[in-house]
Design a protein around this motif. Structure first.
Motif, PDB file in Angstrom:
ATOM      1  N   ASP A   1       0.874  -1.168   0.000  1.00 12.36           N
ATOM      2  CA  ASP A   1       0.000   0.000   0.000  1.00 12.36           C
ATOM      3  C   ASP A   1       0.917   1.224   0.000  1.00 12.36           C
ATOM      4  O   ASP A   1       1.571   1.522   0.999  1.00 12.36           O
ATOM      5  N   LEU A   2       0.935   1.940  -1.107  1.00 10.96           N
ATOM      6  CA  LEU A   2       1.867   3.051  -1.293  1.00 10.96           C
ATOM      7  C   LEU A   2       1.198   4.416  -1.154  1.00 10.96           C
ATOM      8  O   LEU A   2       1.690   5.412  -1.692  1.00 10.96           O
ATOM      9  N   ALA A   3       0.098   4.471  -0.421  1.00 15.10           N
ATOM     10  CA  ALA A   3      -0.654   5.726  -0.297  1.00 15.10           C
ATOM     11  C   ALA A   3       0.224   6.894   0.137  1.00 15.10           C
ATOM     12  O   ALA A   3       0.100   8.007  -0.381  1.00 15.10           O
ATOM     13  N   HIS A   4       1.108   6.651   1.111  1.00 21.22           N
ATOM     14  CA  HIS A   4       1.944   7.733   1.642  1.00 21.22           C
ATOM     15  C   HIS A   4       3.351   7.738   1.051  1.00 21.22           C
ATOM     16  O   HIS A   4       4.180   8.571   1.433  1.00 21.22           O
ATOM     17  N   ALA A   5       3.612   6.814   0.133  1.00 23.90           N
ATOM     18  CA  ALA A   5       4.946   6.731  -0.471  1.00 23.90           C
ATOM     19  C   ALA A   5       4.987   7.290  -1.885  1.00 23.90           C
ATOM     20  O   ALA A   5       5.979   7.899  -2.292  1.00 23.90           O
ATOM     21  N   VAL A   6       3.908   7.103  -2.645  1.00 24.66           N
ATOM     22  CA  VAL A   6       3.916   7.527  -4.050  1.00 24.66           C
ATOM     23  C   VAL A   6       3.977   9.054  -4.138  1.00 24.66           C
ATOM     24  O   VAL A   6       3.265   9.774  -3.441  1.00 24.66           O
ATOM     25  N   GLY A   7       4.893   9.544  -4.959  1.00 22.77           N
ATOM     26  CA  GLY A   7       5.086  10.984  -5.073  1.00 22.77           C
ATOM     27  C   GLY A   7       5.853  11.582  -3.922  1.00 22.77           C
ATOM     28  O   GLY A   7       6.118  12.787  -3.910  1.00 22.77           O
ATOM     29  N   ASN A   8       6.242  10.748  -2.971  1.00 24.91           N
ATOM     30  CA  ASN A   8       6.926  11.193  -1.761  1.00 24.91           C
ATOM     31  C   ASN A   8       8.375  10.726  -1.773  1.00 24.91           C
ATOM     32  O   ASN A   8       9.288  11.502  -1.493  1.00 24.91           O
ATOM     33  N   VAL A   9       8.588   9.465  -2.107  1.00 28.57           N
ATOM     34  CA  VAL A   9       9.931   8.889  -2.167  1.00 28.57           C
ATOM     35  C   VAL A   9      10.101   8.175  -3.511  1.00 28.57           C
ATOM     36  O   VAL A   9       9.118   7.710  -4.090  1.00 28.57           O
ATOM     37  N   PRO A  10      11.329   8.069  -4.002  1.00 24.82           N
ATOM     38  CA  PRO A  10      11.537   7.317  -5.250  1.00 24.82           C
ATOM     39  C   PRO A  10      11.189   5.849  -5.055  1.00 24.82           C
ATOM     40  O   PRO A  10      11.510   5.245  -4.032  1.00 24.82           O
ATOM     41  N   LEU A  11      10.524   5.281  -6.034  1.00 21.67           N
ATOM     42  CA  LEU A  11      10.140   3.873  -6.010  1.00 21.67           C
ATOM     43  C   LEU A  11      10.668   3.198  -7.266  1.00 21.67           C
ATOM     44  O   LEU A  11      10.731   3.823  -8.326  1.00 21.67           O
ATOM     45  N   SER A  12      11.034   1.935  -7.136  1.00 23.10           N
ATOM     46  CA  SER A  12      11.519   1.151  -8.278  1.00 23.10           C
ATOM     47  C   SER A  12      10.819  -0.197  -8.263  1.00 23.10           C
ATOM     48  O   SER A  12      11.442  -1.243  -8.071  1.00 23.10           O
ATOM     49  N   LEU A  13       9.503  -0.159  -8.440  1.00 23.64           N
ATOM     50  CA  LEU A  13       8.693  -1.359  -8.244  1.00 23.64           C
ATOM     51  C   LEU A  13       9.100  -2.482  -9.181  1.00 23.64           C
ATOM     52  O   LEU A  13       9.126  -3.652  -8.780  1.00 23.64           O
ATOM     53  N   HIS A  14       9.414  -2.156 -10.421  1.00 25.08           N
ATOM     54  CA  HIS A  14       9.812  -3.208 -11.364  1.00 25.08           C
ATOM     55  C   HIS A  14      11.164  -3.803 -10.973  1.00 25.08           C
ATOM     56  O   HIS A  14      11.305  -5.025 -10.873  1.00 25.08           O
ATOM     57  N   ASP A  15      12.144  -2.952 -10.741  1.00 22.66           N
ATOM     58  CA  ASP A  15      13.480  -3.443 -10.413  1.00 22.66           C
ATOM     59  C   ASP A  15      13.514  -4.157  -9.067  1.00 22.66           C
ATOM     60  O   ASP A  15      14.336  -5.061  -8.859  1.00 22.66           O
ATOM     61  N   TRP A  16      12.649  -3.773  -8.147  1.00 25.47           N
ATOM     62  CA  TRP A  16      12.577  -4.452  -6.842  1.00 25.47           C
ATOM     63  C   TRP A  16      11.776  -5.753  -6.920  1.00 25.47           C
ATOM     64  O   TRP A  16      11.661  -6.457  -5.929  1.00 25.47           O
ATOM     65  N   ASP A  17      11.229  -6.029  -8.088  1.00 23.00           N
ATOM     66  CA  ASP A  17      10.442  -7.244  -8.325  1.00 23.00           C
ATOM     67  C   ASP A  17       9.225  -7.327  -7.405  1.00 23.00           C
ATOM     68  O   ASP A  17       8.814  -8.409  -6.965  1.00 23.00           O
ATOM     69  N   VAL A  18       8.644  -6.164  -7.090  1.00 29.73           N
ATOM     70  CA  VAL A  18       7.413  -6.123  -6.299  1.00 29.73           C
ATOM     71  C   VAL A  18       6.317  -6.881  -7.048  1.00 29.73           C
ATOM     72  O   VAL A  18       6.206  -6.789  -8.275  1.00 29.73           O
ATOM     73  N   ASP A  19       5.502  -7.644  -6.324  1.00 31.24           N
ATOM     74  CA  ASP A  19       4.423  -8.405  -6.959  1.00 31.24           C
ATOM     75  C   ASP A  19       3.299  -7.493  -7.429  1.00 31.24           C
ATOM     76  O   ASP A  19       2.867  -7.559  -8.579  1.00 31.24           O
ATOM     77  N   ALA A  20       2.817  -6.656  -6.515  1.00 28.36           N
ATOM     78  CA  ALA A  20       1.694  -5.778  -6.836  1.00 28.36           C
ATOM     79  C   ALA A  20       1.651  -4.653  -5.807  1.00 28.36           C
ATOM     80  O   ALA A  20       2.203  -4.776  -4.703  1.00 28.36           O
ATOM     81  N   ALA A  21       0.999  -3.555  -6.164  1.00 27.57           N
ATOM     82  CA  ALA A  21       0.900  -2.412  -5.255  1.00 27.57           C
ATOM     83  C   ALA A  21      -0.328  -1.590  -5.607  1.00 27.57           C
ATOM     84  O   ALA A  21      -0.842  -1.657  -6.730  1.00 27.57           O
ATOM     85  N   VAL A  22      -0.792  -0.809  -4.633  1.00 28.96           N
ATOM     86  CA  VAL A  22      -1.927   0.097  -4.828  1.00 28.96           C
ATOM     87  C   VAL A  22      -1.579   1.449  -4.207  1.00 28.96           C
ATOM     88  O   VAL A  22      -0.721   1.541  -3.328  1.00 28.96           O
ATOM     89  N   TRP A  23      -2.260   2.494  -4.648  1.00 32.53           N
ATOM     90  CA  TRP A  23      -2.038   3.811  -4.061  1.00 32.53           C
ATOM     91  C   TRP A  23      -3.200   4.738  -4.402  1.00 32.53           C
ATOM     92  O   TRP A  23      -4.041   4.437  -5.245  1.00 32.53           O
ATOM     93  N   CYS A  24      -3.238   5.853  -3.692  1.00 28.10           N
ATOM     94  CA  CYS A  24      -4.202   6.920  -4.000  1.00 28.10           C
ATOM     95  C   CYS A  24      -3.431   8.047  -4.677  1.00 28.10           C
ATOM     96  O   CYS A  24      -2.203   8.001  -4.784  1.00 28.10           O
ATOM     97  N   THR A  25      -4.139   9.090  -5.103  1.00 29.70           N
ATOM     98  CA  THR A  25      -3.468  10.186  -5.815  1.00 29.70           C
ATOM     99  C   THR A  25      -3.749  11.551  -5.202  1.00 29.70           C
ATOM    100  O   THR A  25      -3.400  12.576  -5.792  1.00 29.70           O
TER     101      THR A  25
END
Length: 476
Positions: A252-276
């Motif tokens: 759950d990236l609600a407080h992370a998206v747009g806040n910190v750099p994310l590398s979901l593909h390179d980190w091989d994350v399975d799935a994620a959700v967020w608000c805008t």
């Protein structure tokens, strides 16, 4: 006896802030946003100002808005983009779905979600095909859990989440477990801090619990940044540890998206959700987003195959997730779009997508998340420094529960006040023109958003916070 609050103590801070603001490479982006004035936040009416006029607010009278972790401010270009959308609707009607207009930068409505995904992909560090801008956060969480949580009562059936997760995440997990005829008492496992006074959870604590329950855990749900403490979790390390034990993990990236750099593909994350609507400034309740790793969204069959449903993973399906080439052929055989877009249900709100895309244009102007994160670390550290200069009397009335390590936090400091001080302190903030948010019983969250907050905002907050605390102490 004179008050322990001494304004002269902050003169050096104001001088430092002025220098830091002058050196800030993103300072010009502040002008991209509507910043409420002190008069605005006190008024009981909309007022008469024209909000589309960039000069409607006297900059010297702006409030100190440090609440981007809850609701980001409105980009000035949002109104322009929405007017362009409304103009398309007014002049083209249904043709707006398919007809591009030469004098409009907006995509056709049929392609609006694809453009939003393209703008969103670099924010979360993913391939464009792995991102869908759709639904809302909790709806997306349910959609992903319906696709990837397949419990076996005699095998893997448990869901691991943190005990103090945002209530919606708890609700979603509880209902999904019950939907499968299982009991939360046996199928839900919660992580909590081992320290009564410190709510921060270490990576070691999380790994230990995963190891303990690995044999019968089907899914892990964790926040990228914990909403209450502001702690940034080690997403790549925890993801790798979950995979080592064969466990699917959703973030759950609600407080992370747009806040910190994310590398979901390179980190091989399975799935994620967020608000805008937080750091992404899409507007209250705006459309959400989802990431589905490309290996989890494969479509290996064609529409002409005998049993196409065997060529993709189980999911709830809807017509906007159907292959775009046949979507309007009105076929009743569902064949999903490849990638995360194939998890969509209904056509998205173009009003919402237009709004969030307007804000994502500002992220492009900033040069992406690297310079944003660089300023975020600097301005949050400066806020922390400002708090350390408060009088000893004031500092005894609160403590910071967010990790002091910049690598373990985003643009947020959570301050836990002494018992009974939250309400009078919050009430006093209005007089000082300060906007933050609270989490009962005793925490205020202060978030200097790099796109529009200045270093001078940090000084203004600390000056007002100290006066509010000392006054609150006398009232209880």
């Amino acid at each position: 006896m004179s008050s322990p609050f001494d304004p002269s103590r902050h003169s050096s801070l104001r001088a430092q802030a002025e220098v830091l603001d002058g050196e800030d490479s993103l300072r010009h982006l502040r002008d991209e946003f509507h910043i409420p004035s002190k008069a605005d936040i006190k008024r009981q009416t909309l007022g008469q100002e024209d909000r589309s006029n960039a000069s409607h607010t006297d900059e010297t009278a702006t409030c100190t808005y440090l609440c981007g972790n809850s609701l980001g401010l409105q980009p000035k270009r949002t109104a322009t983009r929405i007017q362009q959308y409304l103009g398309t609707w007014a002049t083209q009607g249904v043709q707006g779905h398919f007809k591009p207009l030469k004098d409009s930068p907006l995509p056709t409505w049929l392609d609006a979600d694809a453009r939003a995904a393209k703008l969103m992909a670099p924010i979360v560090g993913a391939d464009e095909s792995e991102v869908a801008v759709m639904q809302t956060l909790t709806a997306n969480l349910h959609l992903l859990m319906s696709a990837f949580y397949h419990p076996d009562p005699n095998g893997r059936h448990k869901v691991i989440l943190e005990r103090t997760a945002f209530p919606s995440d708890h609700f979603a997990v509880l209902s999904q477990i019950r939907h499968h005829g299982l009991s939360p008492e046996t199928s839900m496992v919660t992580i909590e801090s081992p320290f009564a006074e410190d709510p921060v959870i270490s990576t070691y604590d999380i790994q230990s619990l995963i190891s303990k329950h690995a044999a019968d855990t089907a899914l892990i749900l964790l926040p990228g940044i914990q909403y209450y403490t502001g702690q940034l979790f080690d997403i790549p390390t925890i993801t790798a540890y979950a995979h080592k034990h064969g466990i699917f993990i959703i973030w759950d990236l609600a407080h992370a998206v747009g806040n910190v750099p994310l590398s979901l593909h390179d980190w091989d994350v399975d799935a994620a959700v967020w608000c805008t609507y937080k750091y992404l400034n899409g507007g209250p309740g705006c459309i959400g987003g989802a990431f589905v790793n490309s290996r989890n969204s494969l479509v290996t069959t064609t529409l002409t195959d005998e049993q196409p449903e065997r060529g993709y993973g189980n999911r709830l399906s809807g017509w906007w997730g159907n292959d775009k080439g046949t979507r309007f052929a009105m076929e009743t055989r569902f064949h999903p779009v490849k990638g995360a877009a194939g998890f969509q249900l209904s056509n998205p709100s173009i009003l919402d997508i237009t709004s969030v895309s307007a804000s994502l244009e500002v992220f492009e102007l900033a040069g992406g998340m690297v310079p944003i994160r660089e300023k975020s670390k600097k301005i949050t550290a400066f806020l922390e420094h400002c708090l350390s200069t408060m009088s000893e009397e004031a500092k005894k009335l609160f403590r910071t529960i967010t990790p002091s390590d910049p690598e373990q936090r985003g643009a947020q400091l959570s301050l836990m006040l002494a018992d009974g001080l939250l309400h009078p302190t919050r009430k006093a903030f209005e007089d000082h023109g300060i906007v933050v948010d609270e989490r009962k019983p005793n925490v205020i969250r202060v978030a200097p958003a790099p796109l529009y907050n200045s270093f001078q905002d940090c000084v203004a907050f600390v000056e007002g916070f100290e006066q509010a605390l000392l006054a609150a102490r006398k009232s209880v």
